[in-house]
Design a protein around this motif. Structure first.
Motif, PDB file in Angstrom:
ATOM      1  N   PHE A 107      -8.497   5.818  -0.447  1.00  0.00           N
ATOM      2  CA  PHE A 107      -8.304   4.898  -1.259  1.00  0.00           C
ATOM      3  C   PHE A 107      -9.024   4.389  -2.377  1.00  0.00           C
ATOM      4  O   PHE A 107      -9.480   3.152  -2.573  1.00  0.00           O
ATOM      5  CB  PHE A 107      -8.043   3.471  -0.425  1.00  0.00           C
ATOM      6  CG  PHE A 107      -6.892   3.533   0.725  1.00  0.00           C
ATOM      7  CD1 PHE A 107      -5.568   3.546  -0.016  1.00  0.00           C
ATOM      8  CD2 PHE A 107      -7.109   3.611   1.834  1.00  0.00           C
ATOM      9  CE1 PHE A 107      -4.427   3.595   0.906  1.00  0.00           C
ATOM     10  CE2 PHE A 107      -5.945   3.751   2.810  1.00  0.00           C
ATOM     11  CZ  PHE A 107      -4.811   4.010   2.309  1.00  0.00           C
ATOM     12  N   GLN A 108      -9.655   5.341  -3.106  1.00  0.00           N
ATOM     13  CA  GLN A 108     -10.448   5.253  -4.084  1.00  0.00           C
ATOM     14  C   GLN A 108      -9.689   4.775  -5.332  1.00  0.00           C
ATOM     15  O   GLN A 108      -8.611   5.530  -5.745  1.00  0.00           O
ATOM     16  CB  GLN A 108     -11.174   6.518  -4.614  1.00  0.00           C
ATOM     17  CG  GLN A 108     -12.386   6.817  -3.600  1.00  0.00           C
ATOM     18  CD  GLN A 108     -13.443   5.618  -3.580  1.00  0.00           C
ATOM     19  OE1 GLN A 108     -13.894   5.346  -4.694  1.00  0.00           O
ATOM     20  NE2 GLN A 108     -13.748   5.140  -2.281  1.00  0.00           N
ATOM     21  N   ALA A 109     -10.032   3.694  -6.072  1.00  0.00           N
ATOM     22  CA  ALA A 109      -9.110   3.175  -7.164  1.00  0.00           C
ATOM     23  C   ALA A 109      -8.937   4.174  -8.266  1.00  0.00           C
ATOM     24  O   ALA A 109      -8.017   4.271  -8.747  1.00  0.00           O
ATOM     25  CB  ALA A 109      -9.727   2.114  -7.652  1.00  0.00           C
TER      26      ALA A 109
ATOM     27  N   GLY B 130      -5.509   6.962  -4.455  1.00  0.00           N
ATOM     28  CA  GLY B 130      -5.435   5.674  -4.389  1.00  0.00           C
ATOM     29  C   GLY B 130      -4.569   5.224  -5.385  1.00  0.00           C
ATOM     30  O   GLY B 130      -4.405   3.890  -5.254  1.00  0.00           O
TER      31      GLY B 130
ATOM     32  N   GLN C  11       0.891   3.972  -1.416  1.00  0.00           N
ATOM     33  CA  GLN C  11       0.215   4.964  -2.439  1.00  0.00           C
ATOM     34  C   GLN C  11      -0.290   6.176  -1.724  1.00  0.00           C
ATOM     35  O   GLN C  11       0.272   6.693  -0.630  1.00  0.00           O
ATOM     36  CB  GLN C  11      -1.384   4.229  -2.159  1.00  0.00           C
ATOM     37  CG  GLN C  11      -1.510   2.907  -3.058  1.00  0.00           C
ATOM     38  CD  GLN C  11      -2.807   2.046  -2.329  1.00  0.00           C
ATOM     39  OE1 GLN C  11      -2.458   1.324  -1.635  1.00  0.00           O
ATOM     40  NE2 GLN C  11      -4.024   2.270  -2.978  1.00  0.00           N
TER      41      GLN C  11
ATOM     42  N   ASP D 155       0.745  -1.047  -0.019  1.00  0.00           N
ATOM     43  CA  ASP D 155      -0.029  -0.019   0.007  1.00  0.00           C
ATOM     44  C   ASP D 155       0.730   1.341  -0.009  1.00  0.00           C
ATOM     45  O   ASP D 155       0.433   2.092   0.684  1.00  0.00           O
ATOM     46  CB  ASP D 155      -0.911  -0.035   1.126  1.00  0.00           C
ATOM     47  CG  ASP D 155      -1.794  -1.113   1.169  1.00  0.00           C
ATOM     48  OD1 ASP D 155      -1.854  -2.037   0.197  1.00  0.00           O
ATOM     49  OD2 ASP D 155      -2.600  -1.314   2.193  1.00  0.00           O
TER      50      ASP D 155
ATOM     51  N   HIS E  12      -7.518  -0.958  -2.441  1.00  0.00           N
ATOM     52  CA  HIS E  12      -8.905  -0.258  -3.175  1.00  0.00           C
ATOM     53  C   HIS E  12     -10.235  -0.502  -2.165  1.00  0.00           C
ATOM     54  O   HIS E  12     -10.533  -1.474  -1.744  1.00  0.00           O
ATOM     55  CB  HIS E  12      -9.276  -1.216  -4.209  1.00  0.00           C
ATOM     56  CG  HIS E  12      -8.249  -0.739  -5.352  1.00  0.00           C
ATOM     57  ND1 HIS E  12      -8.471  -1.325  -6.859  1.00  0.00           N
ATOM     58  CD2 HIS E  12      -7.231   0.111  -5.537  1.00  0.00           C
ATOM     59  CE1 HIS E  12      -7.702  -0.847  -7.723  1.00  0.00           C
ATOM     60  NE2 HIS E  12      -6.983   0.028  -6.939  1.00  0.00           N
TER      61      HIS E  12
ATOM     62  N   GLU F 194      -2.167   8.246  -0.882  1.00  0.00           N
ATOM     63  CA  GLU F 194      -2.923   8.739   0.417  1.00  0.00           C
ATOM     64  C   GLU F 194      -2.026   8.709   1.528  1.00  0.00           C
ATOM     65  O   GLU F 194      -2.657   9.477   2.523  1.00  0.00           O
ATOM     66  CB  GLU F 194      -3.881   7.274   0.638  1.00  0.00           C
ATOM     67  CG  GLU F 194      -5.273   7.688   1.516  1.00  0.00           C
ATOM     68  CD  GLU F 194      -6.093   8.391   0.481  1.00  0.00           C
ATOM     69  OE1 GLU F 194      -6.096   9.693   0.833  1.00  0.00           O
ATOM     70  OE2 GLU F 194      -6.987   8.034  -0.155  1.00  0.00           O
TER      71      GLU F 194
ATOM     72  N   GLN G 244      -1.759  -3.195  -3.579  1.00  0.00           N
ATOM     73  CA  GLN G 244      -2.667  -1.857  -3.619  1.00  0.00           C
ATOM     74  C   GLN G 244      -4.050  -1.961  -3.028  1.00  0.00           C
ATOM     75  O   GLN G 244      -4.611  -2.804  -3.451  1.00  0.00           O
ATOM     76  CB  GLN G 244      -2.697  -1.332  -5.293  1.00  0.00           C
ATOM     77  CG  GLN G 244      -3.350   0.055  -5.345  1.00  0.00           C
ATOM     78  CD  GLN G 244      -3.158   0.588  -6.773  1.00  0.00           C
ATOM     79  OE1 GLN G 244      -2.672  -0.327  -7.897  1.00  0.00           O
ATOM     80  NE2 GLN G 244      -3.387   1.721  -7.095  1.00  0.00           N
TER      81      GLN G 244
END
Length: 209
Positions: free
Chosen positions: A68-70, A75, A17, A15, A60, A19, A58
């Motif tokens: 964590f919106q794809a 995300g 990411q 993760d 989602h 975010e 990752q």
């Protein structure tokens, strides 16, 4: 030098990411991302050079979640991760990399016996994966300077990012995962050597003096 057979490692990059970085909804605080992100990249590069597979993970979230919106920028994988090669990509919706994914099948197929965990967050997706891996009979390594936590405050109490990261690292090393620096992990990787974890009894005895 130990007499153990060389570990069959996979580096599991959890993760990493946007975010968790500046502008994201969950900024990692300790260790700061300015120090952990280069360590994660260094581990990925060392794994690649050693022929050790790299699994990028990752998270989602369901539609409508706040993080964590794809299809949103936050995300997406951080560019430092996205630009590096990986051997397998896992998309998950639960904290543990094992839950609802093909991860267990993939590591079994590749005869992996040791998971080397980096990424975020120490106390959530890292911990869930570490605990589950140990219960599945895998050896686990946790790179404490290539991971990180953020602070919490809720009805149960308040805790700093440093406390969370330190406590989970100590608990991991007592039973669940060998905790090491990225530098020490790379040395063990290049030597084909395992990293030993501690045990509950000795961890407690030392603390009692």
């Amino acid at each position: 030098m130990s007499n153990h057979p060389a570990p069959r490692r996979a580096l599991v990059v959890i993760d990493v990411q946007n975010e968790y970085f500046e502008g994201g909804g969950l900024p990692i605080e300790y260790p700061p991302v300015e120090s952990s992100l280069p360590k994660i990249a260094q581990a990925m590069d060392a794994a690649r050079a050693a022929g050790t597979p790299v699994v990028v993970v990752q998270h989602h979230a369901p539609k409508g979640a706040l993080v964590f919106q794809a299809d949103a920028h936050n995300g997406q994988l951080h560019p430092e991760i996205a630009k590096r090669p990986h051997d397998h990509l896992v998309t998950k919706t639960f904290p543990s990399v094992f839950t609802g994914t093909d991860f267990a099948d993939w590591i079994a197929r590749h005869q992996i016996d040791t998971l080397s965990v980096v990424g975020y967050m120490t106390q959530n997706c890292d911990a869930s994966t570490v605990f589950e891996a140990m219960h599945r009979g895998l050896n686990v390594e946790f790179l404490s300077d290539a991971s990180g936590a953020l602070p919490y405050s809720n009805a149960a109490g308040q805790v700093s990012a440093e406390e969370i990261h330190r406590v989970f690292s100590v608990v991991f090393h007592s039973n669940f995962a060998a905790v090491a620096s990225t530098e020490a992990w790379i040395a063990a990787l290049q030597a084909g050597q395992p990293i030993e974890k501690d045990n509950v009894l000795m961890s407690n005895r030392r603390a009692r003096g």
